[in-house]
Design an enzyme around this catalytic site. Structure first.
Site, PDB file in Angstrom:
ATOM      1  N   ARG A  89       0.837  -1.206   0.000  1.00 57.17           N
ATOM      2  CA  ARG A  89       0.000   0.000   0.000  1.00 57.17           C
ATOM      3  C   ARG A  89       0.868   1.252   0.000  1.00 57.17           C
ATOM      4  O   ARG A  89       0.526   2.261  -0.597  1.00 57.17           O
ATOM      5  CB  ARG A  89      -0.906  -0.004   1.238  1.00 57.17           C
ATOM      6  CG  ARG A  89      -2.104  -0.889   1.053  1.00 57.17           C
ATOM      7  CD  ARG A  89      -3.005  -0.848   2.234  1.00 57.17           C
ATOM      8  NE  ARG A  89      -3.841   0.342   2.198  1.00 57.17           N
ATOM      9  CZ  ARG A  89      -4.925   0.502   2.931  1.00 57.17           C
ATOM     10  NH1 ARG A  89      -5.298  -0.427   3.754  1.00 57.17           N
ATOM     11  NH2 ARG A  89      -5.643   1.589   2.857  1.00 57.17           N
ATOM     12  N   ASP A 149     -19.354  10.481   1.423  1.00 56.54           N
ATOM     13  CA  ASP A 149     -19.723   9.798   2.676  1.00 56.54           C
ATOM     14  C   ASP A 149     -20.925  10.498   3.328  1.00 56.54           C
ATOM     15  O   ASP A 149     -21.799   9.841   3.903  1.00 56.54           O
ATOM     16  CB  ASP A 149     -18.533   9.805   3.644  1.00 56.54           C
ATOM     17  CG  ASP A 149     -17.247   9.466   2.926  1.00 56.54           C
ATOM     18  OD1 ASP A 149     -16.753   8.345   3.057  1.00 56.54           O
ATOM     19  OD2 ASP A 149     -16.750  10.335   2.165  1.00 56.54           O
ATOM     20  N   ARG A 152     -23.948   9.376   1.589  1.00 55.53           N
ATOM     21  CA  ARG A 152     -24.330   8.024   2.036  1.00 55.53           C
ATOM     22  C   ARG A 152     -25.043   8.104   3.385  1.00 55.53           C
ATOM     23  O   ARG A 152     -26.034   7.418   3.618  1.00 55.53           O
ATOM     24  CB  ARG A 152     -23.073   7.148   2.172  1.00 55.53           C
ATOM     25  CG  ARG A 152     -22.510   6.750   0.828  1.00 55.53           C
ATOM     26  CD  ARG A 152     -21.172   6.031   0.959  1.00 55.53           C
ATOM     27  NE  ARG A 152     -20.736   5.521  -0.328  1.00 55.53           N
ATOM     28  CZ  ARG A 152     -19.476   5.308  -0.659  1.00 55.53           C
ATOM     29  NH1 ARG A 152     -18.507   5.552   0.206  1.00 55.53           N
ATOM     30  NH2 ARG A 152     -19.169   4.843  -1.849  1.00 55.53           N
ATOM     31  N   HIS A 176     -11.468  10.706   4.742  1.00 58.42           N
ATOM     32  CA  HIS A 176     -12.301   9.872   3.880  1.00 58.42           C
ATOM     33  C   HIS A 176     -11.705   8.468   4.007  1.00 58.42           C
ATOM     34  O   HIS A 176     -10.788   8.090   3.296  1.00 58.42           O
ATOM     35  CB  HIS A 176     -12.220  10.384   2.431  1.00 58.42           C
ATOM     36  CG  HIS A 176     -12.838   9.448   1.430  1.00 58.42           C
ATOM     37  ND1 HIS A 176     -14.167   9.135   1.416  1.00 58.42           N
ATOM     38  CD2 HIS A 176     -12.283   8.739   0.394  1.00 58.42           C
ATOM     39  CE1 HIS A 176     -14.418   8.301   0.422  1.00 58.42           C
ATOM     40  NE2 HIS A 176     -13.284   8.035  -0.202  1.00 58.42           N
TER      41      HIS A 176
HETATM   42  N1  NAD Z   1     -12.658  10.366  -3.036  1.00 60.79           N
HETATM   43  C1  NAD Z   1     -13.673   9.553  -3.276  1.00 60.79           C
HETATM   44  O1  NAD Z   1     -14.767   9.697  -2.709  1.00 60.79           O
HETATM   45  C2  NAD Z   1     -13.446   8.427  -4.254  1.00 60.79           C
HETATM   46  C3  NAD Z   1     -14.488   7.539  -4.598  1.00 60.79           C
HETATM   47  C4  NAD Z   1     -14.228   6.540  -5.543  1.00 60.79           C
HETATM   48  C5  NAD Z   1     -12.954   6.406  -6.098  1.00 60.79           C
HETATM   49  N2  NAD Z   1     -11.967   7.283  -5.707  1.00 60.79           N
HETATM   50  C6  NAD Z   1     -10.610   7.202  -6.252  1.00 60.79           C
HETATM   51  O2  NAD Z   1     -10.590   7.771  -7.539  1.00 60.79           O
HETATM   52  C7  NAD Z   1      -9.455   7.256  -8.260  1.00 60.79           C
HETATM   53  C8  NAD Z   1      -9.887   6.803  -9.631  1.00 60.79           C
HETATM   54  O3  NAD Z   1     -10.722   5.645  -9.523  1.00 60.79           O
HETATM   55  P1  NAD Z   1     -11.199   4.866 -10.847  1.00 60.79           P
HETATM   56  O4  NAD Z   1     -12.086   3.770 -10.401  1.00 60.79           O
HETATM   57  O5  NAD Z   1     -11.663   5.856 -11.843  1.00 60.79           O
HETATM   58  O6  NAD Z   1      -9.799   4.256 -11.325  1.00 60.79           O
HETATM   59  P2  NAD Z   1      -9.406   3.872 -12.819  1.00 60.79           P
HETATM   60  O7  NAD Z   1      -8.202   2.986 -12.711  1.00 60.79           O
HETATM   61  O8  NAD Z   1     -10.608   3.378 -13.550  1.00 60.79           O
HETATM   62  O9  NAD Z   1      -8.979   5.285 -13.477  1.00 60.79           O
HETATM   63  C9  NAD Z   1      -7.803   5.951 -13.164  1.00 60.79           C
HETATM   64  C10 NAD Z   1      -7.289   6.547 -14.446  1.00 60.79           C
HETATM   65  O10 NAD Z   1      -6.173   7.394 -14.148  1.00 60.79           O
HETATM   66  C11 NAD Z   1      -5.320   7.338 -15.290  1.00 60.79           C
HETATM   67  N3  NAD Z   1      -4.009   7.885 -14.973  1.00 60.79           N
HETATM   68  C12 NAD Z   1      -2.986   7.317 -14.270  1.00 60.79           C
HETATM   69  N4  NAD Z   1      -1.952   8.173 -14.218  1.00 60.79           N
HETATM   70  C13 NAD Z   1      -2.315   9.296 -14.873  1.00 60.79           C
HETATM   71  C14 NAD Z   1      -1.683  10.535 -15.132  1.00 60.79           C
HETATM   72  N5  NAD Z   1      -0.450  10.791 -14.714  1.00 60.79           N
HETATM   73  N6  NAD Z   1      -2.365  11.477 -15.832  1.00 60.79           N
HETATM   74  C15 NAD Z   1      -3.611  11.228 -16.288  1.00 60.79           C
HETATM   75  N7  NAD Z   1      -4.267  10.061 -16.060  1.00 60.79           N
HETATM   76  C16 NAD Z   1      -3.635   9.131 -15.364  1.00 60.79           C
HETATM   77  C17 NAD Z   1      -5.323   5.857 -15.653  1.00 60.79           C
HETATM   78  O11 NAD Z   1      -4.858   5.654 -16.977  1.00 60.79           O
HETATM   79  C18 NAD Z   1      -6.786   5.502 -15.450  1.00 60.79           C
HETATM   80  O12 NAD Z   1      -7.530   5.616 -16.655  1.00 60.79           O
HETATM   81  C19 NAD Z   1      -8.887   6.139  -7.375  1.00 60.79           C
HETATM   82  O13 NAD Z   1      -7.779   6.650  -6.660  1.00 60.79           O
HETATM   83  C20 NAD Z   1     -10.034   5.813  -6.441  1.00 60.79           C
HETATM   84  O14 NAD Z   1      -9.587   5.244  -5.219  1.00 60.79           O
HETATM   85  C21 NAD Z   1     -12.199   8.280  -4.828  1.00 60.79           C
END
Ligand code: NAD
Length: 315
Positions: A89, A149, A152, A176
């Site tokens: 992680r 959250d 939710r 979060h």
């Molecule tokens: N904060 C919240 O409430 C919340 C909720 C859900 C998900 N998330 C987070 O959001 C993020 C995205 O989730 P996801 O399911 O869309 O993941 P995903 O893997 O589907 O999408 C991430 C994208 O980022 C792109 N990427 C990686 N490096 C990059 C860069 N340097 N520049 C541009 N693009 C880049 C990847 O190619 C990929 O398409 C994760 O970190 C996830 O944990 C946050």
């Protein structure tokens, strides 16, 4: 500040594309640029989205690159790496720190006047990293924090009480993540505390238990969704529409975005979800309230956990 209603979404994955889809339908952005290092994915998402053109209110959706940062009003960062087999992680966290720093560096280089909204996880740590890297005022570099959250929590309370979710004002604050908690002292329904409202429904002695169960369900939500389908994206997409709308339309909405505290709630140098007035200026004001001792203690615990993660991430 740019007067345009242009939104750049960095990361065209599940969260970025769900957000784009919901934002296009809301009709509040005039332009949406999608940016991703995976060019094929970006092109595919944009093509799929633009074919909905006859059914959206007017919006121009297109492939983007860093030049799009210059005149953007809001830049939402959902970019991130996924955990690889055998990767710890901490290694993943450090990788995501480098990704966010790279993106923010490009945004600053493009002389952007946008508000940055970080979504990638761990969102509070990465918001801190983004804010530090930018050198901008803290209100312009915020995270989605506990907005999802809190949604939710509102849904679960409304479902339990069988009433319109729009009448439930309730906030999850802090990290979060696992140390987040429901700030019951800030939450109310129709002018009553949630506890008073629950009294109307039944056995007074069960109120604390019900509240704790609801809070735990909120904390576990993401785990359950990820177990069922691998990722969460629809509700967060809508939470991001709300944050973006508050900025584009200067709504001054109360939202628990993540922002770096500077003495508020007795805490400093840590980003976490806290109720803020969100407007064209970003998180223009942190709403300050004296919390009851147990909630203050929970917030301090959350802040300690986040500070330890920030130290690890930057070590
Ligand atoms: N904060 C919240 O409430 C919340 C909720 C859900 C998900 N998330 C987070 O959001 C993020 C995205 O989730 P996801 O399911 O869309 O993941 P995903 O893997 O589907 O999408 C991430 C994208 O980022 C792109 N990427 C990686 N490096 C990059 C860069 N340097 N520049 C541009 N693009 C880049 C990847 O190619 C990929 O398409 C994760 O970190 C996830 O944990 C946050």
């Amino acid at each position: 500040m740019s007067a345009s209603r242009k939104v750049v979404i960095v990361g065209a994955g599940d969260v970025g594309s769900s957000f784009a889809y919901a934002l296009a339908q809301r009709g509040i952005a005039e332009e949406i640029a999608m940016v991703d290092v995976n060019i094929e994915l970006m092109k595919g998402q944009v093509l799929d989205l633009v074919h909905g053109a006859p059914y959206y209110p007017t919006v121009r959706i297109h492939n983007g690159d860093k030049s799009d940062y210059t005149d953007a009003r809001v830049i939402v960062i959902t970019a991130g790496a996924k955990q690889k087999p055998g990767e710890s992680r901490l290694e993943l966290l450090k990788k995501n720190v480098r990704i966010i720093e790279g993106i923010v560096s490009d945004i600053v280089d493009q002389n952007s006047k946008a508000i940055i909204v970080v979504v990638s996880n761990p969102v509070d740590v990465l918001t801190y990293v983004a804010w530090k890297k930018s050198g901008w005022p803290r209100q312009r570099v915020i995270g989605s924090g506990t907005v999802l959250d809190s949604a939710r929590l509102r849904y679960l309370i409304s479902d339990y009480c069988n009433l319109d979710v729009k009448n439930v004002h309730a906030y999850i604050i802090g990290e979060h993540g696992d140390s987040e908690f429901a700030a019951w002292s800030m939450s109310h329904i129709g002018g009553m505390t949630v506890e008073e409202f629950l009294d109307l429904k039944g056995d007074r002695d069960d109120n604390k238990k019900i509240q704790n169960e609801i809070q735990q369900k909120v904390r576990d939500s993401a785990y359950h969704i990820i177990d069922y389908k691998g990722a969460t994206y629809y509700a967060v997409g809508l939470a991001l529409v709300k944050i973006t709308e508050a900025i584009l339309l200067n709504q001054k909405s109360v939202l628990t975005v993540s922002i770096c505290l500077d003495g508020e709630y007795g805490l400093s140098d840590v980003c976490l979800g806290i109720p803020c007035l969100v407007s064209a200026q970003g998180a223009e004001e942190i709403i300050q309230k004296k919390l009851p001792p147990e909630e203050q203690k929970s917030l301090e615990r959350s802040a300690e956990i986040l500070k330890a993660s920030i130290r690890q991430a930057r070590s």
